[in-house]
Design a protein around this motif. Structure first.
Motif, PDB file in Angstrom:
ATOM      1  N   GLY A  47      -7.187  -1.469   1.817  1.00 43.92           N
ATOM      2  CA  GLY A  47      -7.365  -0.082   1.408  1.00 43.92           C
ATOM      3  C   GLY A  47      -8.346   0.648   2.294  1.00 43.92           C
TER       4      GLY A  47
ATOM      5  N   LEU B 161       0.858  -1.181   0.000  1.00 47.47           N
ATOM      6  CA  LEU B 161       0.000   0.000   0.000  1.00 47.47           C
ATOM      7  C   LEU B 161       0.899   1.237   0.000  1.00 47.47           C
ATOM      8  CD1 LEU B 161      -1.625  -2.346   1.609  1.00 47.47           C
ATOM      9  CD2 LEU B 161      -3.117  -0.476   2.312  1.00 47.47           C
TER      10      LEU B 161
ATOM     11  N   ALA C 171      -6.746   1.338   5.686  1.00 48.03           N
ATOM     12  CA  ALA C 171      -5.797   2.463   5.641  1.00 48.03           C
ATOM     13  C   ALA C 171      -6.532   3.794   5.654  1.00 48.03           C
ATOM     14  CB  ALA C 171      -4.908   2.352   4.406  1.00 48.03           C
TER      15      ALA C 171
ATOM     16  N   MET D  42      -2.096   4.830  -6.750  1.00 41.97           N
ATOM     17  CA  MET D  42      -2.223   6.028  -5.919  1.00 41.97           C
ATOM     18  C   MET D  42      -2.530   7.257  -6.786  1.00 41.97           C
ATOM     19  SD  MET D  42      -0.350   8.895  -4.784  1.00 41.97           S
ATOM     20  CE  MET D  42       1.388   8.498  -4.889  1.00 41.97           C
TER      21      MET D  42
ATOM     22  N   SER E 164      -4.343   9.736  -0.183  1.00 40.84           N
ATOM     23  CA  SER E 164      -4.696   8.871  -1.306  1.00 40.84           C
ATOM     24  C   SER E 164      -3.844   7.613  -1.221  1.00 40.84           C
ATOM     25  CB  SER E 164      -4.439   9.592  -2.636  1.00 40.84           C
ATOM     26  OG  SER E 164      -5.195  10.782  -2.717  1.00 40.84           O
ATOM     27  N   VAL E 165      -4.460   6.471  -1.432  1.00 43.78           N
ATOM     28  CA  VAL E 165      -3.788   5.184  -1.243  1.00 43.78           C
ATOM     29  C   VAL E 165      -3.881   4.367  -2.526  1.00 43.78           C
ATOM     30  CG1 VAL E 165      -3.723   3.036   0.077  1.00 43.78           C
ATOM     31  CG2 VAL E 165      -4.301   5.186   1.222  1.00 43.78           C
TER      32      VAL E 165
ATOM     33  N   GLU F 167       4.995  10.375   2.023  1.00 48.73           N
ATOM     34  CA  GLU F 167       4.577   9.069   1.506  1.00 48.73           C
ATOM     35  C   GLU F 167       4.881   7.971   2.527  1.00 48.73           C
ATOM     36  OE1 GLU F 167       4.787   9.277  -3.357  1.00 48.73           O
ATOM     37  OE2 GLU F 167       6.473   8.409  -2.275  1.00 48.73           O
TER      38      GLU F 167
ATOM     39  N   LEU G 205       0.757   5.191   0.398  1.00 52.74           N
ATOM     40  CA  LEU G 205      -0.131   6.236   0.900  1.00 52.74           C
ATOM     41  C   LEU G 205       0.574   7.583   0.775  1.00 52.74           C
ATOM     42  CD1 LEU G 205      -2.240   6.101   4.131  1.00 52.74           C
ATOM     43  CD2 LEU G 205      -0.775   8.065   3.704  1.00 52.74           C
TER      44      LEU G 205
ATOM     45  N   TYR H 101      -8.940   5.333  -1.986  1.00 51.65           N
ATOM     46  CA  TYR H 101      -7.939   4.340  -2.364  1.00 51.65           C
ATOM     47  C   TYR H 101      -8.319   3.741  -3.709  1.00 51.65           C
ATOM     48  CZ  TYR H 101     -11.141   0.502  -1.249  1.00 51.65           C
ATOM     49  OH  TYR H 101     -12.198  -0.361  -1.250  1.00 51.65           O
TER      50      TYR H 101
END
Length: 644
Positions: free
Chosen positions: A306, A241, A309, A353, A329-330, A288, A243, A364
């Protein structure tokens, strides 16, 4: 939950290595040096002591021989025995024998404790000299009377005193070596403690982020590769992931970097609350974060990750005296389904992303193959965009801005177009985000600024005055020093600064607001107008709006397109116009396409407008034609008879 207290399921600390290696090296080198030096010293002592013993005993034998010639000649046994007894002062001499020329024993001396029947083993002794035999020293000295040999003295010497003395020296050497080694080890141990602490700190910095306490990019890359090697031997997959915080720079620029660091720490702690015990978070750099989640093999599980997160952004983060609601934003990608290498997996998560950001941020997205095609297209577009200026592929078109009451042209907005040699005309909606993301927007913005000023100079030279040209500038341009760029453009074109207007977005205004205020104030002193573009779509706030030296607000087209039918848009537009009037700001409505929109805006007191109702964006030549046409119309209205 403290990220540092979470059990690390991936990396096993190896502990300090340099200190141990230094200790081993010092111990081995010191021991070797002491051993070699001690051995050399002890051998030297033994050889020198043995040589001294030979010299001493030989001298005593010669003295005894010199004093024994008369006793042999006169067969005076008592005198001979008395001479030999004088050798008893040497503890090393075990036995002494005096022989005549025929080899018969004249007299003997035997040291206390030595058996009297033990004969002197002198058969192998040279005619005169010494020999070591049977663990003893044997010395023979000739007895002379003038030049004639009349007998000999034979001494047998024990080596025990020599060995005792050498052993004493060896013991002293060992004691000195032990003391030297102890001192060296104590010094090395102190250095090792410092090295261990330094190495632990360096090891921490090599694998951990000092701000958040999370593992860093280096640790993430190592772990991704380790998981790939592990998954290659099993049937389990794993998810990555990526992010990225949305608008994190706004926090740094408005509240300071210390608050930004606290925010990152708070978010790191929040992230760990929604992770499985087997998941590990990393700070990948900047704003990030990466989360590695083992044993993930299907899309349903990826969606769950997602969503988990995104829970980190549901509640505001407490940062000192502030409560900040942040967004992120993921992008989620899975190995081996989405990529077969570490670099490919990171790229897939980055594409996902980017997709999440394009969906409006604060969400996400799961990676799918089409994203790579989109990423490849962006990469090709970025590469082509870097060459667009040198290849003369960029164009400017101009959209008129009119006074709503008179519909007289009072200015034009310079709009950028890209004519690609293979793809044709590319919409700014496609390439401007790429230019912003890659940083090329700075070079493009400078080109637009210079080109628009040169065009305004050309219009002035042709006799077309009385209007301005508006140029959009990006946040990156402002950070690079906007005034210096404008000074160069004005110097190169020679236009009046009052004929230039700069349009900035709300987002770019709140980034480093103190610097922006200073730069925009300097522009206003030159006579350059400053307008806020797309007002109402960003972080609209009177708190910063009243601080900026601006003179104009441009209402975004999203609030104009449904006027006057939409009650919500009508209320927003009316509020913006009222607020602008209270701040003595000019208002420009964008995207005016119908007479109803024009009339409604006019009734609200809107000052200016631009849109298809008045003109589409056109070339510089078309602007000249439009100016000439408007001039004829104005002349006709002023003098109808002349026009007829």
């Amino acid at each position: 939950m403290n990220p540092e207290r979470r059990k690390d399921p991936f990396r096993t600390p190896t502990g300090p290595q340099l200190g141990r290696r230094l200790t081993r090296a010092v111990v081995v080198s010191v021991c070797t040096a002491l051993l070699v030096s001690g051995l050399i010293f002890d051998v030297f002592v033994y050889v020198s002591q043995r040589s001294a013993l030979v010299d001493d005993v030989t001298a005593q034998a010669r003295i005894a021989a010199e004093n024994s010639s008369a006793a042999i000649l006169f067969n005076d046994v008592a005198a001979a025995a008395q001479t030999l007894a004088g050798l008893g002062s040497s503890a090393a001499i075990e036995r002494a024998d005096l022989h005549d020329a025929q080899g018969h024993t004249v007299a003997s001396y035997v040291a206390p404790g030595v058996p009297t029947g033990d004969k002197a083993a002198s058969a192998r002794v040279p005619r005169e000299g010494h020999v070591f035999e049977d663990g003893r020293l044997h010395v023979k000295a000739l007895v002379r009377e003038g030049t004639r040999e009349v007998g000999s003295v034979h001494l047998r010497v024990s080596l025990r005193p020599l060995h005792d003395r050498v052993a004493t020296y060896v013991a002293i050497t060992l004691l000195a070596s032990v003391l030297a080694f102890g001192l060296a080890f104590a010094l090395v141990f102190g250095i090792r403690r410092e090295l261990d602490a330094t190495e632990q700190r360096l090891d921490y910095l090599a694998y951990y982020d000092p701000i958040t306490g999370l593992r860093n990019r280096h640790a993430a890359n190592e772990q991704i590769q380790r998981l790939i090697e592990t998954v290659g031997r099993t049937s389990d997959g794993f998810a990555l992931l990526l992010l990225d915080l949305d608008d994190f720079k706004v926090v740094n620029d408005t509240l300071g970097h210390s608050v930004g660091d606290e925010l990152l720490r708070a978010l790191a702690s929040r992230l760990t609350q929604f992770m499985r015990p087997s998941d590990v978070a990393f700070r990948f750099g900047g704003d990030e974060f990466v989360i590695l989640s083992p044993r993930v093999a299907d899309a349903t599980h990826m969606q769950f990750l997602g969503q988990a997160a995104m829970l980190a952004f549901d509640e505001p983060l407490k940062v000192g005296v502030h409560e900040l609601r942040v967004r992120g934003s993921v992008g989620v990608a899975q190995f081996p389904g989405d990529a077969d290498s570490a670099a490919g997996l990171i790229r897939a998560a980055d594409s996902a992303m980017y997709e999440a950001k394009s969906m409006g941020k604060n969400t996400y997205a799961l990676f799918h193959a089409d994203m790579h095609r989109g990423a490849d297209k962006r990469m090709r577009m970025e590469a082509d965009l870097r060459e667009a200026i040198s290849r003369n592929e960029l164009r400017l078109v101009y959209q008129p801005i009119v006074d709503l009451r008179t519909e007289r042209l009072i200015g034009v907005e310079a709009l950028l177009r890209w004519v690609h040699p293979q793809l044709g005309v590319i919409s700014p909606v496609e390439f401007i985000p790429v230019a912003e993301y890659s940083g090329i927007i700075v070079d493009i913005g400078q080109w637009v600024l210079h080109t628009a000023c040169q065009q305004m100079n050309a219009w002035s030279a042709a006799g077309h005055d009385g209007f301005f040209v508006a140029v959009n500038v990006s946040a990156r341009q402002i950070r690079r020093g906007l005034k210096a760029q404008i000074d160069l453009a004005l110097a190169a074109s020679g236009i009046d600064p009052r004929r230039l207007e700069i349009e900035i977005t709300e987002h770019s205004m709140v980034e480093d607001i103190e610097s922006n205020v200073a730069q925009l104030a300097a522009l206003r002193e030159l006579g350059i107008q400053v307008a806020v573009d797309d007002f109402g779509t960003g972080l609209s706030s009177l708190a910063y709006l009243k601080r900026l030296p601006i003179g104009k607000l441009k209402i975004d087209r999203t609030f104009v397109k449904d006027l006057p039918e939409s009650a919500d848009d009508a209320a927003i537009t009316s509020a913006i116009i009222s607020m602008a009037r209270s701040l003595s700001l000019t208002v420009v409505a964008e995207g005016v396409e119908t007479v109803a929109q024009r009339d409604y805006l006019n009734s609200l007191g809107c000052d200016c407008a631009q849109g298809y109702l008045f003109s589409r964006p056109v070339t510089a030549e078309a602007i000249v034609d439009l100016l000439m046409l408007r001039a004829k119309v104005a002349a006709a209205e002023a003098d109808p008879l002349s026009a007829a």
